[in-house]
Motif scaffolding. Structure first.
Motif, mmCIF file in Angstrom:
data_model
loop_
_atom_site.group_PDB
_atom_site.id
_atom_site.type_symbol
_atom_site.label_atom_id
_atom_site.label_comp_id
_atom_site.label_asym_id
_atom_site.label_seq_id
_atom_site.Cartn_x
_atom_site.Cartn_y
_atom_site.Cartn_z
ATOM 1 N N LEU A 121 2.057 -3.705 -8.465
ATOM 2 C CA LEU A 121 2.154 -2.884 -7.216
ATOM 3 C C LEU A 121 2.409 -1.404 -7.325
ATOM 4 O O LEU A 121 3.485 -1.159 -7.781
ATOM 5 C CB LEU A 121 2.964 -3.663 -6.055
ATOM 6 N N ALA A 143 3.587 2.089 -5.959
ATOM 7 C CA ALA A 143 4.587 2.374 -5.113
ATOM 8 C C ALA A 143 3.733 3.417 -4.097
ATOM 9 O O ALA A 143 4.223 3.816 -3.013
ATOM 10 C CB ALA A 143 5.503 3.146 -5.782
ATOM 11 N N ASN A 182 0.906 2.673 -2.701
ATOM 12 C CA ASN A 182 -0.088 2.151 -1.732
ATOM 13 C C ASN A 182 0.378 2.478 -0.424
ATOM 14 O O ASN A 182 1.784 2.621 -0.077
ATOM 15 C CB ASN A 182 0.037 0.642 -2.029
ATOM 16 N N HIS A 206 3.076 -1.196 2.838
ATOM 17 C CA HIS A 206 4.029 -2.141 2.134
ATOM 18 C C HIS A 206 4.362 -3.321 2.917
ATOM 19 O O HIS A 206 4.425 -3.127 4.275
ATOM 20 C CB HIS A 206 5.149 -1.572 1.489
ATOM 21 N N ARG A 207 4.302 -4.465 2.563
ATOM 22 C CA ARG A 207 4.885 -5.735 3.311
ATOM 23 C C ARG A 207 5.994 -6.464 2.391
ATOM 24 O O ARG A 207 6.115 -6.614 1.168
ATOM 25 C CB ARG A 207 3.674 -6.679 3.576
ATOM 26 N N HIS A 208 6.794 -7.255 3.150
ATOM 27 C CA HIS A 208 7.918 -8.076 2.572
ATOM 28 C C HIS A 208 7.824 -9.261 3.151
ATOM 29 O O HIS A 208 7.603 -9.549 4.424
ATOM 30 C CB HIS A 208 9.305 -7.392 2.715
ATOM 31 N N GLU A 245 6.963 -8.711 -2.395
ATOM 32 C CA GLU A 245 6.355 -7.513 -2.004
ATOM 33 C C GLU A 245 5.316 -7.535 -2.556
ATOM 34 O O GLU A 245 4.824 -7.638 -3.604
ATOM 35 C CB GLU A 245 7.432 -6.512 -2.796
ATOM 36 N N TYR A 246 4.275 -7.028 -1.534
ATOM 37 C CA TYR A 246 2.937 -6.725 -1.728
ATOM 38 C C TYR A 246 2.449 -5.510 -1.034
ATOM 39 O O TYR A 246 3.070 -5.170 -0.122
ATOM 40 C CB TYR A 246 2.047 -7.944 -1.329
ATOM 41 N N GLY A 247 1.120 -4.989 -1.039
ATOM 42 C CA GLY A 247 0.628 -3.849 -0.475
ATOM 43 C C GLY A 247 -0.811 -3.432 -0.989
ATOM 44 O O GLY A 247 -1.187 -3.847 -1.679
#
Length: 274
Positions: free
Chosen positions: A132, A134, A136, A139-141, A151-153
């Motif tokens: 991932l 930083a 991006n 961001h999602r949790h 954690e993704y984005g």
């Protein structure tokens, strides 16, 4: 006899789609074309009608899946709507391009696409997600039901471009698009698997509405066949979920890969020799 054939096609498409999250269009479209060309059960089904009718079925399977995932709170609506910004227009363009394909050309391109999907299924589990970034934009949790933190984005513009291509293939070939979008979400955007599938189905539901509306305006829907396909697809989705609990997922993927390659090669052969 046609009602039995169509309900069976819908049942097979819904079952396979539910088993591994693959759009039922890869079953519906070639099946409609085959029975129209080589039997007396179905009549006057062009590639355009097969695709348009399949996309109507995708609305119901997408809606059913989205409603089911609602209970588990795994649908990332904000991300799904961003993806839809690409997949919606892509579906419309794909539907218009579909008009220019005759039976032979459609068979060749669709056969190549099915073989591509089978290869994607082969390598999907062997590819590792990209780290991932930083930088991006989004961001999602997410915390799953086992307490694991994810954690993704993704960059919105990149996501929209990819979704446009997925939507284009959906409008062109009448498939759901999950076979393409889910691996992208897992490998490029590091989505949790359950969130990727749920969000993809939400996007597919929305984009199928747009693609279907375009095909409706072009007169590409056989409503009689669609109404017979829908019940089978609905029951098949429930059956597929049950089988999934009993059968190893790897076995299902192996069987489907084999079927997709055979059907893809046959379609290419028909397109070249037709």
């Amino acid at each position: 006899m046609e009602w039995f054939v169509l309900i069976s096609i819908g049942l097979a498409a819904g079952t396979i789609g539910s088993l591994i999250g693959l759009g039922g269009g890869v079953i519906i479209v070639p099946s409609l074309l085959y029975f129209s060309m080589y039997t007396n059960f179905l009549h006057n089904i062009s590639p355009q009608v097969a695709v348009g009718t399949s996309l109507v079925i995708m609305i119901f399977t997408g809606l059913s899946s989205t409603l089911a995932y609602l209970k588990h709170k795994t649908v990332d609506y904000k991300s799904g709507l961003i993806f839809f910004l690409g997949s919606g227009p892509g579906g419309m363009v794909g539907a218009w391009v579909n008009q220019a394909l005759n039976m032979q050309t459609f068979n060749i391109f669709f056969g190549i696409f099915m073989i591509f999907v089978s290869i994607l299924l082969m390598v999907n589990n062997k590819l590792k997600p990209m780290p991932l970034n930083a930088d991006n934009g989004i961001h999602r949790h997410f915390t799953d039901n086992r307490g694991r933190e994810w954690e993704y984005g993704f960059r919105p513009m990149m996501a929209i471009i990819i979704a446009f291509l997925v939507g284009f293939s959906s409008g062109l070939f009448g498939i759901g698009g999950g076979s393409l979008m889910v691996p992208v979400m897992l490998l490029l955007f590091m989505f949790p698997p359950h969130v990727a599938v749920a969000t993809s189905m939400f996007m597919i539901f929305l984009s199928s509405i747009v693609s279907s509306a375009t095909h409706i305006s072009l007169g590409n829907i056989n409503w009689h066949y669609a109404l017979l396909l829908i019940p089978g697809a609905w029951v098949g989705a429930r059956l597929g979920a049950y089988i999934n609990m009993k059968l190893a997922s790897k076995t299902v993927v192996h069987i489907l890969r084999f079927i997709l390659i055979l059907v893809g090669l046959r379609l290419i052969y028909q397109g070249i020799t037709g």
